[in-house]
Design an enzyme around this catalytic site. Structure first.
Site, PDB file in Angstrom:
ATOM      1  N   LEU D  67       1.132  -0.931   0.335  1.00  0.00           N
ATOM      2  CA  LEU D  67       0.017   0.251   0.221  1.00  0.00           C
ATOM      3  C   LEU D  67       0.598   1.355   0.008  1.00  0.00           C
ATOM      4  O   LEU D  67       2.013   1.303   0.697  1.00  0.00           O
ATOM      5  CB  LEU D  67      -0.914  -0.043   0.846  1.00  0.00           C
ATOM      6  CG  LEU D  67      -1.707  -1.033   1.157  1.00  0.00           C
ATOM      7  CD1 LEU D  67      -2.821  -1.622   2.827  1.00  0.00           C
ATOM      8  CD2 LEU D  67      -2.892  -1.595   0.692  1.00  0.00           C
ATOM      9  N   PRO D  68       0.121   2.544   0.024  1.00  0.00           N
ATOM     10  CA  PRO D  68       0.963   3.790  -0.228  1.00  0.00           C
ATOM     11  C   PRO D  68       1.359   4.071   0.376  1.00  0.00           C
ATOM     12  O   PRO D  68       3.301   4.562   0.622  1.00  0.00           O
ATOM     13  CB  PRO D  68       0.179   5.000  -1.418  1.00  0.00           C
ATOM     14  CG  PRO D  68      -0.872   4.256  -1.976  1.00  0.00           C
ATOM     15  CD  PRO D  68      -0.602   2.850  -1.038  1.00  0.00           C
ATOM     16  N   THR D  98       6.319   0.753   2.637  1.00  0.00           N
ATOM     17  CA  THR D  98       7.413   1.566   3.325  1.00  0.00           C
ATOM     18  C   THR D  98       6.468   2.554   3.752  1.00  0.00           C
ATOM     19  O   THR D  98       5.938   3.967   2.754  1.00  0.00           O
ATOM     20  CB  THR D  98       8.307   2.193   1.813  1.00  0.00           C
ATOM     21  OG1 THR D  98       8.319   1.421   0.841  1.00  0.00           O
ATOM     22  CG2 THR D  98       9.194   2.826   2.735  1.00  0.00           C
ATOM     23  N   LYS D 173      15.322  -0.376   5.151  1.00  0.00           N
ATOM     24  CA  LYS D 173      14.486   0.530   3.651  1.00  0.00           C
ATOM     25  C   LYS D 173      14.106   1.907   3.731  1.00  0.00           C
ATOM     26  O   LYS D 173      14.957   2.457   2.589  1.00  0.00           O
ATOM     27  CB  LYS D 173      12.958  -0.107   3.726  1.00  0.00           C
ATOM     28  CG  LYS D 173      12.126   0.577   2.957  1.00  0.00           C
ATOM     29  CD  LYS D 173      12.402   0.567   1.503  1.00  0.00           C
ATOM     30  CE  LYS D 173      12.159   2.026   0.584  1.00  0.00           C
ATOM     31  NZ  LYS D 173      10.282   0.835  -0.297  1.00  0.00           N
ATOM     32  N   LYS D 248       8.552  11.209   0.486  1.00  0.00           N
ATOM     33  CA  LYS D 248       7.882  11.207   1.051  1.00  0.00           C
ATOM     34  C   LYS D 248       8.783   9.373   2.234  1.00  0.00           C
ATOM     35  O   LYS D 248       8.638  10.344   2.890  1.00  0.00           O
ATOM     36  CB  LYS D 248       6.807   9.699   0.350  1.00  0.00           C
ATOM     37  CG  LYS D 248       5.565   9.133   1.114  1.00  0.00           C
ATOM     38  CD  LYS D 248       4.741   7.366   0.451  1.00  0.00           C
ATOM     39  CE  LYS D 248       5.718   6.202   1.709  1.00  0.00           C
ATOM     40  NZ  LYS D 248       5.207   5.358   1.255  1.00  0.00           N
TER      41      LYS D 248
END
Lengths: 300, 300, 300, 300
Positions: D67-68, D98, D173, D248
């Protein structure tokens, strides 16, 4: 009693007003500029026109120079037709350009070899302050010669401050402009953030200005259009102090910081941001266009 | 006429003074703090002491809270013995903590579900201003409730500013402190650079303050020891506003900037510098110790 | 067949090894350094010792120089007992110092006036690479003269790259070191953040190095003690490339960026951070001590 | 032997390829996405379609989510029709989004209350790597459950790395992407500076890549058009990893740095620069357009 003739080299946006203020106060002047439109305009106001800085220096013993960058100062003083080629003993040379302090110091030592005196006397205040004789002069050089320079400088400005040895005038100027450059970007990003958080810009400016966040940029030169009248931000960032000039001054500050090993983290980031603004076409706009640069362009 | 009892939760360095100013103005108060030394001290001044925020909220309908961070506000309002567990209809809850605006907005919406009202009302001014009732309150919330809050807040401060909807008090506070945090580091690096260039610090401060570089940090809180009397820099950076607290406020500003997608290049660098200062042991010193941090330690 | 004698000026940490590699390859050399310990040491290895750069230049037509800063290059070439005072026609002057590209260009033009040729040929690789003839030379100057220089340089290094006109060797060098300086701080703050988030440093380094975050600093020179063996971080940041030298190189990069109006936001922040590290006593430690600088000192 | 059905929620640019790779390997899947075009496309490839995450969770005990942002993860897991409303005991929930590590930790603790297991398993590698099953998974969670997850993840990627406790996958990440974001801007400003100093971009890239300045961005993803083929910079910065997505991820890094009190000076400046690039319309371009952003637009 007739006043002594004064030389003036560099008749740009600032210099032409400064020279005229000498005329207004009864001083005969002899001028030089590479731009003949500029010299013709002063001629019609009563100035004599010389063909080179050397000719100015051979005619008078008090000279004011107002030039864009270090390289012009080196040319006007040290060039083949420069002031030093003909300068008379005991001349007073007052350089109001904003340049590298180490160049000022070099010029002063060259002047000394010729038996003359060089003082650095950069200004704060823009074109209007130059016109209205409201400039502030920050002067570096020996006390006795400062007093001689003061006589002329006080005709062109309202504050003439003796900062210390030669080069300290430049030091004070670039320190002021570094802090100004930082405060302006700080004000721009603060105003933008506050507005995004739902605050009215006039309300936010009022709160900052009654609190510890206040600075010259928030109080009298606010970068957000409509908060203040009569400032560049309310006139499409026209007039004022161009971003390219601020970038140049911050470059001088960075060079001085590297030489003296003084850390300037915010000064260096501000320098890079103004540099990027110039690359994006804002070089000719007032430096308060930092607010414009930070804006979200996708929202239009 | 007897005044209505007011609740007060959070009696730390700031809160204890604020609560005492309510007593001085004739308000009976009921207080809570996790630190019993703090509550005992207020008790000896006439306050009633409750055993939890819930007990405060069941006793009164006007409550002021003054807490260190967002997590404490969530606990005091939303915890199992929190205000919301017993809050009475039409209560006015005034939170003077400096926290994330989105937490304020969440608390306001929780309050609304209970039929009560929450306003954010963070302060500027330090411990002395709290003691002397000279704080500035920046208040977010509906106009009508602002007027009710104003009655109490004006007993604890000299300025009470209505900023807009709930959360805008926090927004104004973190905007002010972000610009303050930037200006202070800017002033510190400018003063340091100027001194390295040979300028006397008092002279340089004078020039900045009569020019466009002036800001609150250069004028009334100069970070260089000896330039001003009675400021932390002239007292080994003791007292004042701790670097750790400034770091916390800049963290809130960064979080708000990320949420609203507002670029804050200098605010973020300032945040990281104060963070690094804390790591180097300056967290408990006044934030003007930025000057100390930039100094060359090899020269001693 | 006897080889032509070569001059070498500047026998510091790097230069003494480079000069010895010429001797090892059968070249007679004549050397100069202000430090007589250095010249005595080379003398015992078979070098002739001159009393000035001028004496070197009057004796030979191929000279290599390896000096700390621009000012030393100016003195050695342009000083009263400098190379240019006696340089012979058609001499090849190879300067391996890392200096301002504009100084290199100035030296080249002075050389040309004397009928000789100057090339800039700064190196990458440290003291061990100098000793083992594993340096990389980045050379600026005309193609034909590059080929002549290559003959000597290939005895002192494993890579000799022709970068373009004079000054481009310096340009390549300061570009490489700017990116290195940025990557190292980036690696240091990334490793520190990851460890604070609970990651094992060796695990994190492994992940970075198999992903898009990898760089020379993460792979072969990791700044966290214990991640790699045989690097300065695992030896109390001793040896390697000193923070003060990195700071100097980033100062050259900033100066070049200002001259060419190229924005370098991260390069300038990295410069200021290394500068601050020097002020905090890390100037003599390897530049990977950036990791040390960012650490929380309160936790010990 | 028939394989166990797997659930997949989130069929965007990455997720749809990942889900298809499960089908290719013989796994029946049941999918959900708010976008019916996406679900219809998977249906035609053999997937069953559920009407909500809750329906997925009631049908299977192994679920992958992609998912975003954090908010979508909270909705999909904790929403009224979310996975947790119907999740079966001993289910394995693998989240490849992420997001903020603290959100991952919160989800894991919610999962535990339900007797199930949540692992964070964000990926590196873009759309092509997702399609070709060449992703790298960074996984946080207990060792035993990692081994179970590995079985599925190895069908969708070539590297599956166990990073530690839950949340450490996210930590790895965002650390990688922070260093990548820094290196890319560093490479962009270095290449631009070198070209302004007269260096050929391919030559400069070659020198960097054989020296200590080399990084992934200089070697395999160079931001200057024409240096490498088949990268976004040589295709008008189309494709690749969008600047908005990098922004982001750097926001997540900043948030994690604030929480853990880790200074990230270059990470924060990089974040602000990408944010400003987004504001200038580069949000949809590859993040290597940092080079484009720094360019001098006046020269065209």
């Amino acid at each position: 009693m007739k006043k002594e003739t004064v030389g003036f080299v560099g008749l740009g946006n600032m210099g032409n007003h400064m020279a005229r203020n000498l005329i207004k106060n009864g001083y005969p002047i002899v001028v030089f500029d590479v731009n003949t439109d500029s010299t013709n305009s002063l001629k019609s106001d009563g100035a004599s026109v010389a063909s080179s800085p050397a000719e100015v220096a051979s005619a008078v013993t008090k000279i004011v120079t107002m030039l864009p960058e270090s390289s012009h100062v080196q040319e006007v003083y040290n060039g083949s037709k420069g002031i030093f080629s003909t300068v008379q003993k005991d001349s007073i040379l007052i350089d109001s350009s904003t340049i590298d302090p180490s160049v000022s110091q070099h010029m002063a030592s060259e002047a000394q070899k010729k038996g003359s005196v060089y003082l650095d006397a950069p200004v704060s205040g823009g074109v209007n302050a130059a016109r209205d004789a409201l400039l502030t002069f920050m002067v570096g050089g020996p006390e006795t010669h400062f007093n001689q320079a003061n006589e002329l400088l006080s005709l062109m400005g309202k504050n003439v401050v003796h900062c210390g040895a030669v080069g300290t005038g430049q030091a004070a100027k670039i320190c002021n402009n570094m802090l100004l450059g930082i405060s302006m970007i700080g004000t721009a990003e603060t105003m933008n953030l506050g507005m995004k958080l739902g605050l009215d810009p006039k309300m936010l400016a009022k709160i900052l200005n009654m609190s510890s966040g206040r600075c010259w940029s928030s109080e009298v030169y606010n970068p957000v259009p409509g908060v203040l009248e009569g400032v560049p931000s309310s006139n499409d960032y026209k007039g004022g102090f161009g971003t390219a000039l601020m970038t140049k001054d911050l470059g001088l500050a960075q060079s001085a910081a590297t030489t003296t090993k003084a850390p300037t983290p915010l000064g260096s980031v501000a320098h890079q941001l103004y540099r990027t603004m110039v690359n994006h076409g804002l070089g000719g706009k007032d430096f308060s266009s930092a607010y414009l640069f930070l804006q979200d362009k996708n929202q239009k």
